[in-house]
Design a protein around this motif. Structure first.
Motif, mmCIF file in Angstrom:
data_model
loop_
_atom_site.group_PDB
_atom_site.id
_atom_site.type_symbol
_atom_site.label_atom_id
_atom_site.label_comp_id
_atom_site.label_asym_id
_atom_site.label_seq_id
_atom_site.Cartn_x
_atom_site.Cartn_y
_atom_site.Cartn_z
ATOM 1 N N LEU A 57 -72.078 -7.095 -56.246
ATOM 2 C CA LEU A 57 -72.510 -8.292 -56.660
ATOM 3 C C LEU A 57 -73.289 -9.014 -55.374
ATOM 4 O O LEU A 57 -73.820 -10.091 -55.660
ATOM 5 N N SER A 58 -73.328 -8.513 -54.430
ATOM 6 C CA SER A 58 -73.767 -9.366 -52.918
ATOM 7 C C SER A 58 -74.744 -8.117 -52.362
ATOM 8 O O SER A 58 -74.330 -7.824 -51.269
ATOM 9 N N PRO A 59 -75.821 -8.107 -52.827
ATOM 10 C CA PRO A 59 -76.842 -7.277 -52.140
ATOM 11 C C PRO A 59 -77.306 -7.685 -50.915
ATOM 12 O O PRO A 59 -78.121 -7.180 -50.243
ATOM 13 N N PHE A 60 -77.134 -9.112 -50.761
ATOM 14 C CA PHE A 60 -77.477 -9.962 -49.564
ATOM 15 C C PHE A 60 -76.770 -9.870 -48.423
ATOM 16 O O PHE A 60 -75.536 -9.906 -48.929
ATOM 17 N N GLU A 61 -77.257 -10.384 -47.164
ATOM 18 C CA GLU A 61 -76.278 -10.535 -46.066
ATOM 19 C C GLU A 61 -75.605 -12.094 -46.461
ATOM 20 O O GLU A 61 -76.310 -12.951 -46.110
ATOM 21 N N LEU A 62 -74.511 -12.154 -46.729
ATOM 22 C CA LEU A 62 -73.834 -13.434 -47.174
ATOM 23 C C LEU A 62 -72.557 -13.593 -46.348
ATOM 24 O O LEU A 62 -71.985 -12.727 -45.909
ATOM 25 N N ASP A 63 -72.071 -14.896 -46.300
ATOM 26 C CA ASP A 63 -70.896 -15.160 -45.524
ATOM 27 C C ASP A 63 -69.653 -14.685 -46.579
ATOM 28 O O ASP A 63 -69.870 -14.574 -47.668
ATOM 29 N N LEU A 64 -68.433 -14.636 -45.901
ATOM 30 C CA LEU A 64 -67.301 -14.185 -46.592
ATOM 31 C C LEU A 64 -67.273 -15.380 -47.896
ATOM 32 O O LEU A 64 -66.581 -14.716 -48.910
ATOM 33 N N GLU A 65 -67.221 -16.502 -47.594
ATOM 34 C CA GLU A 65 -66.887 -17.493 -48.761
ATOM 35 C C GLU A 65 -67.687 -17.093 -49.925
ATOM 36 O O GLU A 65 -67.376 -17.204 -50.929
ATOM 37 N N GLU A 66 -69.110 -17.245 -49.619
ATOM 38 C CA GLU A 66 -69.765 -16.893 -50.782
ATOM 39 C C GLU A 66 -69.589 -15.496 -51.477
ATOM 40 O O GLU A 66 -69.677 -15.385 -52.806
ATOM 41 N N LYS A 67 -69.290 -14.455 -50.590
ATOM 42 C CA LYS A 67 -68.876 -13.232 -51.237
ATOM 43 C C LYS A 67 -67.573 -13.345 -52.325
ATOM 44 O O LYS A 67 -67.664 -12.699 -53.414
ATOM 45 N N SER A 68 -66.766 -14.094 -51.781
ATOM 46 C CA SER A 68 -65.423 -14.443 -52.394
ATOM 47 C C SER A 68 -65.700 -15.121 -53.636
ATOM 48 O O SER A 68 -65.116 -14.766 -54.719
ATOM 49 N N LYS A 69 -66.704 -16.100 -53.868
ATOM 50 C CA LYS A 69 -67.179 -16.915 -54.930
ATOM 51 C C LYS A 69 -67.741 -15.805 -55.982
ATOM 52 O O LYS A 69 -67.450 -15.872 -57.190
ATOM 53 N N ARG A 70 -68.463 -14.980 -55.642
ATOM 54 C CA ARG A 70 -69.152 -14.064 -56.392
ATOM 55 C C ARG A 70 -68.048 -13.045 -56.911
ATOM 56 O O ARG A 70 -68.079 -12.818 -58.257
ATOM 57 N N VAL A 71 -67.101 -12.552 -56.331
ATOM 58 C CA VAL A 71 -66.060 -11.757 -56.912
ATOM 59 C C VAL A 71 -65.164 -12.433 -57.738
ATOM 60 O O VAL A 71 -64.972 -12.009 -58.922
ATOM 61 N N LEU A 72 -64.843 -13.684 -57.517
ATOM 62 C CA LEU A 72 -63.990 -14.479 -58.464
ATOM 63 C C LEU A 72 -64.900 -14.782 -59.621
ATOM 64 O O LEU A 72 -64.178 -14.798 -60.737
ATOM 65 N N SER A 73 -65.907 -15.265 -59.643
ATOM 66 C CA SER A 73 -67.128 -15.415 -60.824
ATOM 67 C C SER A 73 -66.864 -14.178 -61.637
ATOM 68 O O SER A 73 -66.760 -14.523 -62.669
ATOM 69 N N TRP A 74 -67.174 -13.121 -61.218
ATOM 70 C CA TRP A 74 -67.063 -11.855 -61.903
ATOM 71 C C TRP A 74 -65.786 -11.549 -62.754
ATOM 72 O O TRP A 74 -65.758 -11.467 -64.086
#
Length: 217
Positions: A31-48
């Motif tokens: 879900l995070s093919p870009f270089e993102l911070d930890l919070e943004e990654k956690s939002k994407r995982v939770l959204s999934w």
């Protein structure tokens, strides 16, 4: 006999933890093919996870209401389910997905207000609204989440106070109005306080990390 049992429990727990962490790591890379911070990654995982659990439920309830000839609610549930399901594609292909979070949350907000309108004098379908502020603050952040939740609360407040002027609305009893408005306000306040505390701790950890990196250099 107690010690081998404890070892077995610890081993099962360790295997379960490693399996869960491995799954989340793979999901994060998907879900995070870009270089993102930890919070943004956690939002994407939770959204999934939200999409996986929410979209099928909405589609199932859509089919049920359409079968009962409740076409307005059934159609809206169908549109909501399909719209939320497309979020997975956006999570992977865009660096910033805040706009998609806002759209999905607005759709869910409209659905919750519709359920409140149709919930009868005692608000039996309105209980779903309580989860809304928590998800909004997590996905949109402190400031944008506050604006979004404040607007949502004002809409709910105005509807319950002046629903006598809406010809298609089911009038709720005053006891429900008072309990619901007070409790929903408290949920919003607590959710905001939690977000402030979380933000402060996150900010402090980032500052400590920067100090540590400078001391190493």
């Amino acid at each position: 006999m107690g010690l081998p049992f404890q070892r077995e429990v610890l081993m099962i727990t360790k295997i379960g933890s490693e399996t869960t962490n491995g799954f989340i790591d793979k999901l994060d890379r998907l879900l995070s093919p870009f270089e993102l911070d930890l919070e943004e990654k956690s939002k994407r995982v939770l959204s999934w996870f939200m999409v996986i659990f929410t979209a099928p439920v909405l589609l199932v309830f859509s089919a049920i209401h359409l079968a009962k000839a409740d076409y307005p609610l059934g159609t809206f549930l169908l549109i909501s389910g399909l719209t939320i399901a497309t979020t997975i594609t956006f999570l992977r292909n865009f660096r910033s997905v805040t706009a998609f979070f806002t759209i999905n949350l607005s759709i869910i907000g409209i659905l919750f207000i519709y359920l409140l309108v149709k919930s009868g004098p005692h608000g039996y379908m309105a209980q779903w609204i309580y989860v809304y502020p928590l998800v909004v603050f997590f996905l949109l952040g402190r400031n944008e989440g506050l604006r979004h939740n404040a607007a949502f609360y004002v809409i709910v407040l105005m509807y319950l106070l002046f629903q006598d002027y809406f010809s298609l609305a089911t009038v709720h009893v005053n006891e429900f109005k008072i309990r619901f408005l007070v409790s929903f306000f408290l949920v919003n306040v607590l959710a905001y306080v939690f977000e402030i505390v979380r933000y402060k701790f996150k900010e402090g950890m980032e500052k400590n990390q920067m100090k540590l990196e400078k001391s190493i250099k």
